[in-house]
Design an enzyme around this catalytic site. Structure first.
Site, PDB file in Angstrom:
ATOM      1  N   GLY A 162       0.925  -1.169  -0.115  1.00  0.00           N
ATOM      2  CA  GLY A 162      -0.035   0.251  -0.183  1.00  0.00           C
ATOM      3  C   GLY A 162       0.756   1.152  -0.035  1.00  0.00           C
ATOM      4  CG  HIS A 167      -5.395   6.832  17.197  1.00  0.00           C
ATOM      5  ND1 HIS A 167      -4.543   5.902  16.909  1.00  0.00           N
ATOM      6  CD2 HIS A 167      -5.675   7.407  15.760  1.00  0.00           C
ATOM      7  CE1 HIS A 167      -4.014   5.735  15.603  1.00  0.00           C
ATOM      8  NE2 HIS A 167      -4.625   6.554  15.051  1.00  0.00           N
TER       9      HIS A 167
HETATM   10  C1  BG6 Z   1      -4.574   7.931  11.858  1.00  0.00           C
HETATM   11  C2  BG6 Z   1      -5.984   7.869  11.149  1.00  0.00           C
HETATM   12  O1  BG6 Z   1      -4.526   6.665  12.231  1.00  0.00           O
HETATM   13  O2  BG6 Z   1      -4.586   8.819  12.461  1.00  0.00           O
HETATM   14  C3  BG6 Z   1      -6.137   9.160  10.375  1.00  0.00           C
HETATM   15  O3  BG6 Z   1      -6.363   6.936  10.064  1.00  0.00           O
HETATM   16  C4  BG6 Z   1      -5.584  10.556  11.122  1.00  0.00           C
HETATM   17  O4  BG6 Z   1      -7.195   9.561   9.775  1.00  0.00           O
HETATM   18  C5  BG6 Z   1      -4.359  10.164  11.946  1.00  0.00           C
HETATM   19  O5  BG6 Z   1      -5.422  11.843  10.522  1.00  0.00           O
HETATM   20  C6  BG6 Z   1      -4.150  11.377  12.904  1.00  0.00           C
HETATM   21  O6  BG6 Z   1      -2.751  10.967  13.571  1.00  0.00           O
HETATM   22  P1  BG6 Z   1      -1.755  12.238  14.063  1.00  0.00           P
HETATM   23  O7  BG6 Z   1      -0.692  11.710  14.418  1.00  0.00           O
HETATM   24  O8  BG6 Z   1      -1.484  13.032  12.620  1.00  0.00           O
HETATM   25  O9  BG6 Z   1      -2.499  12.996  14.851  1.00  0.00           O
END
Ligand code: BG6
Length: 454
Positions: free
Chosen positions: A7, A231
């Site tokens: 990917g 997250h």
């Molecule tokens: C990713 C998501 O896991 O985390 C994204 O798939 C998101 O949609 C991103 O933008 C945000 O991560 P960070 O580290 O930029 O806050």
């Protein structure tokens, strides 16, 4: 080391993976011999691919010419098991003894995970118990509990758990790693980390960006599966878990799972979709996918019974910011004069990395007025250069066989259980179309009577 990205023509490669590999290389954290193989369906001459990667990088890459000699492109359809013979021949032809480790990074939509993993296993590109051969799965692991279980079963029938790395890059962020230290290395927090003292916990990850080119993946995912299942729940688990009996990986994860198992969602949920989402590439014109979610949850443990946890994430918000705000209850002897405010411990994740403790003290002057004061620790100011990016830390951990910042299967299982329930119930919930951050945060406020930001 052979580092293969499936990917590789997606956003993640240029935004995170290549910059992380580049930094590790120049910090001399990479094995001496390494090759990064980027796999994609498009037909590219290799140098065109490399040039295109470079043109999309954001930041300074002064030594790119040196790094790029390690970068290769391999064209194949990774969803077609028959294409793997060619890839296997390509890998076979490499002087593999010079490379040692083989890391396969699956930066694809989760539905391709079983196909790729099975093909790698069938072609003996990865073999059980060879700990130098590892597969890294981007999140979300699976599309729901059922598919995640099926992928996991397929994997563990063929390879060992210690060869599997389920990534959640938030766990690699400096300030998430900091939560355990703040909680467990400080006497001052030990006795007050409970609902008797803490009024609420807010965890937010807001982004200004839209779904951009990721519509195909995002529309089947939405904010719940893209951000909450992983997250935000991981962040909550670190804040809410009971103190482990020791700070080793297994004991910490055991407690995180217990906290995840105890999440109870209330019905005060707000779903939103940014206006213009339906015009994005690859989004069906009648999509009801949420690009914003505000969840109020409780953690059903004696420690947290009364404390609401507010989880908020959204795209196309005013600015990108992420953090945790722990608001304490009013002190019993509360000075009325002046501007006393509740104590707050803020863990700033982005854009600033830091910790701010707000407390009350005396305002300067003749009167006995109270005013809020702040103790402010800037984490990022203490590092020379940039503080390590999450992906840098996590890739380095994979190289060094350290899975402590990766999610264990039972954490994923528990998180899916809650998210599956939310997805089922979502059908009956209204979806607010929002023009901007203020608009959707007002909807949250009317529901919770609690502002996300003061
Ligand atoms: C990713 C998501 O896991 O985390 C994204 O798939 C998101 O949609 C991103 O933008 C945000 O991560 P960070 O580290 O930029 O806050």
């Amino acid at each position: 080391m052979l580092f293969t990205i499936f990917g590789a023509t997606g956003d993640l490669t240029t935004k995170k993976l290549i910059p992380a590999l580049y930094n590790l290389y120049f910090e001399e954290q990479m094995p001496r011999n390494f090759m990064v193989i980027c796999i994609g369906r498009r037909s590219y001459p290799e140098d065109t691919f490399v040039k295109e990667v470079f043109s999309k990088l954001d930041g300074h890459f002064e030594n790119w010419d040196m790094f790029k000699t390690h970068l290769h492109y391999f064209e194949m359809d990774f969803s077609n098991p028959e294409d793997y013979s060619g890839f296997s021949d390509f890998v076979e032809a490499l002087p593999i003894q010079n490379y040692g480790e083989k890391i396969f990074y699956l930066a694809t939509a989760p539905r391709f995970f079983p196909i790729i993993a099975k093909a790698l296993i069938d072609h003996q590109l990865i073999e059980r118990d060879d700990l130098r051969e590892k597969i890294v799965f981007e999140k979300p692991f699976g599309e729901n509990l059922e598919s995640a279980k099926a992928y996991n079963k397929l994997l563990l029938e063929a390879i060992d758990e210690s060869q599997v790395y389920r990534i959640d890059h938030y766990l690699g962020k400096e300030m998430l790693q900091n939560i355990l230290m703040v909680r467990f290395a400080n006497k001052i927090f030990e006795n007050i980390w409970n609902d008797e003292n803490i009024e609420s916990v807010k965890i937010y990850a807001l982004e200004s960006e839209t779904v951009k080119q990721r519509g195909g993946y995002y529309d089947s995912s939405g904010a719940l599966k893209d951000m909450v299942q992983n997250h935000l729940f991981q962040t909550l688990a670190l804040v809410a878990m009971e103190p482990p009996r020791g700070l080793n990986d297994r004991l910490v994860k055991d407690e995180k799972v217990r906290a995840l198992d105890r999440i109870r969602v209330c019905d005060e949920i707000v779903y939103g979709q940014y206006s213009g989402y339906l015009d994005e590439k690859d989004i069906p014109s009648n999509s009801k996918t949420e690009t914003f979610v505000g969840l109020k949850v409780f953690v059903d443990s004696p420690r947290w019974k009364e404390t609401p946890f507010y989880l908020v994430t959204g795209k196309k918000m005013g600015q990108k910011r992420a953090g945790i705000v722990i608001t304490f209850k009013n002190a019993s002897c509360f000075f009325e004069k002046g501007q006393p405010q509740k104590n707050k411990l803020t863990i700033e994740i982005f854009p600033r990395e830091g910790i701010v403790l707000q407390f009350n003290g005396k305002a300067p002057g003749l009167q006995a007025y109270t005013m809020p004061m702040k103790m402010d620790y800037c984490h990022m100011c203490n590092v020379i250069g940039n503080s390590p990016e999450a992906y840098e830390k996590l890739i380095s951990d994979v190289i060094h066989d350290d899975a402590s910042l990766f999610t264990r299967w039972d954490e994923i299982e528990s998180a899916w259980r809650t998210v599956d329930q939310l997805v089922r119930d979502k059908k009956n919930e209204p979806l607010t179309i929002y023009e901007n951050e203020n608009e959707i945060l007002e909807v949250l406020f009317s529901k919770w009577k609690e502002r996300l930001f003061d």
